[in-house]
Design an enzyme around this catalytic site. Sequence first.
Site, PDB file in Angstrom:
ATOM      1  N   ARG A  89       0.823  -1.217   0.000  1.00  0.00           N
ATOM      2  CA  ARG A  89       0.000   0.000   0.000  1.00  0.00           C
ATOM      3  C   ARG A  89       0.862   1.274   0.000  1.00  0.00           C
ATOM      4  O   ARG A  89       0.482   2.286   0.585  1.00  0.00           O
ATOM      5  CB  ARG A  89      -0.940   0.024   1.212  1.00  0.00           C
ATOM      6  CG  ARG A  89      -1.982  -1.069   1.217  1.00  0.00           C
ATOM      7  CD  ARG A  89      -2.954  -0.928   0.051  1.00  0.00           C
ATOM      8  NE  ARG A  89      -4.115  -1.788   0.214  1.00  0.00           N
ATOM      9  CZ  ARG A  89      -4.176  -3.056  -0.182  1.00  0.00           C
ATOM     10  NH1 ARG A  89      -3.130  -3.636  -0.756  1.00  0.00           N
ATOM     11  NH2 ARG A  89      -5.286  -3.755  -0.007  1.00  0.00           N
ATOM     12  N   SER A 148     -11.168  -1.182   2.420  1.00  0.00           N
ATOM     13  CA  SER A 148     -10.479  -1.256   3.713  1.00  0.00           C
ATOM     14  C   SER A 148     -10.213   0.154   4.215  1.00  0.00           C
ATOM     15  O   SER A 148      -9.599   0.949   3.508  1.00  0.00           O
ATOM     16  CB  SER A 148      -9.134  -1.962   3.565  1.00  0.00           C
ATOM     17  OG  SER A 148      -9.299  -3.269   3.122  1.00  0.00           O
ATOM     18  N   GLU A 176      -5.899   3.616   5.915  1.00  0.00           N
ATOM     19  CA  GLU A 176      -5.355   3.454   4.566  1.00  0.00           C
ATOM     20  C   GLU A 176      -5.939   4.566   3.670  1.00  0.00           C
ATOM     21  O   GLU A 176      -5.335   4.985   2.689  1.00  0.00           O
ATOM     22  CB  GLU A 176      -5.792   2.077   4.048  1.00  0.00           C
ATOM     23  CG  GLU A 176      -5.420   1.808   2.625  1.00  0.00           C
ATOM     24  CD  GLU A 176      -6.098   0.563   2.059  1.00  0.00           C
ATOM     25  OE1 GLU A 176      -5.623  -0.537   2.350  1.00  0.00           O
ATOM     26  OE2 GLU A 176      -7.092   0.709   1.342  1.00  0.00           O
TER      27      GLU A 176
END
Length: 337
Positions: free
Chosen positions: A163, A235, A333
């Site tokens: 990520r 997410s 995130e």
Amino acid sequence: MIRIYNDINLQNRNSFGVVESARELVEFESGDDLREYFTEHKPEQWYVLGGGNNTLFTQRYDGVLFTPVCSERTVLVDDGEYVEIRVEAAHDWDALVEWSVNEGLWGIENLSLIPSSVGAAPVQNIGAYGAEVKDAITTVEYFDTRTLQVVRLTNTECHFGYRESVFKHQLKGVAIILAVEFKLHRTPTPNLGYGDVVKEVEARGGATLINIREAICAIRSFKLPDPKVMGNAGSFFKNPIVQRSVAEQLLSIYPDMPHYAVSGDADSVKLAAGWLIDRAGLKGYRSGRVGVHDRQALVLVNHGGATGGEVIELANYVCARVKAMFGVAITPEVNIL
Ligand code: EPU
């Protein structure tokens, strides 16, 4: 061509569906458009808003939002075994995956149904079911707002990680991604090692591209809420990476805790934020108009009409509960503005 909107409502431009606005939004097609804009204006505060699938607005945005609108897809090379393609930033991510599967091209099928635009995909190196987009990317082309030049980065220069990429660090506040180039293959390379994927693929008759795409779409649709129905940004938290000693101590108390090796770092262990939140008793938790999704605790949802501030309040509560129970800090995130 550039199109400028003032005092624009963002509700239909963010997958959380929160009701916020921005002072200015600029739709652009090319690097030349951006050069023209940045030559005339010197915006102090700006942000790239692609599909708005990974951004949470918590207040009115007082700067300029740049949204790419060009979505062309061009085959650059086709040597029989592999194909190199160039895709402009506004192209829908899943439409690209669908195209590749129909063309018999392997490489991004596990990333089916991820809500994203192509331009946003390299920023957080989107990943799912054991695959990451970095493994298919050859080049990322961006407009540099300091030099007003178009720059091409090789895969290595993008410094991809879990990520992570250079676009979240050195090039944050500098780069506006224009296009991404990919290399996809005709030689089958099924990647079925993750969770329920193998079972779902076998149930459909084996590892063809179409079966893998269908299996992954089915798994995702079951666990993850459709943003068109219930606002969310996939997410909300990253899976936390902790010291091995911390993981070992937790495993002595919770032997069933999922944990994963971190490649290249034997002293660290990745934990599953979804599991931590679930075990903290928060799966399906609801507070007014916001909540934790009842099938995947890593996803925060807007039950309708929520503000970004309400989502942040919930996120802070979730972090605090996980910290209190496990001593582990989880971080978002999603980009918070
Ligand atoms: N788990 C629970 N309860 C939950 C959720 C998860 O116990 O509510 C457990 C699962 O049973 C499993 C572990 O936690 O043992 C990991 O869960 P899962 O396999 O569902 O994946 P994840 O780590 O929660 C990541 C990505 C997802 C991606 C899936 C599948 C991150 C932050 N998220 O989730 O990506 O779809 O793997 O590959 O890495 C996204 O980024 O928006 C996203 C959806």
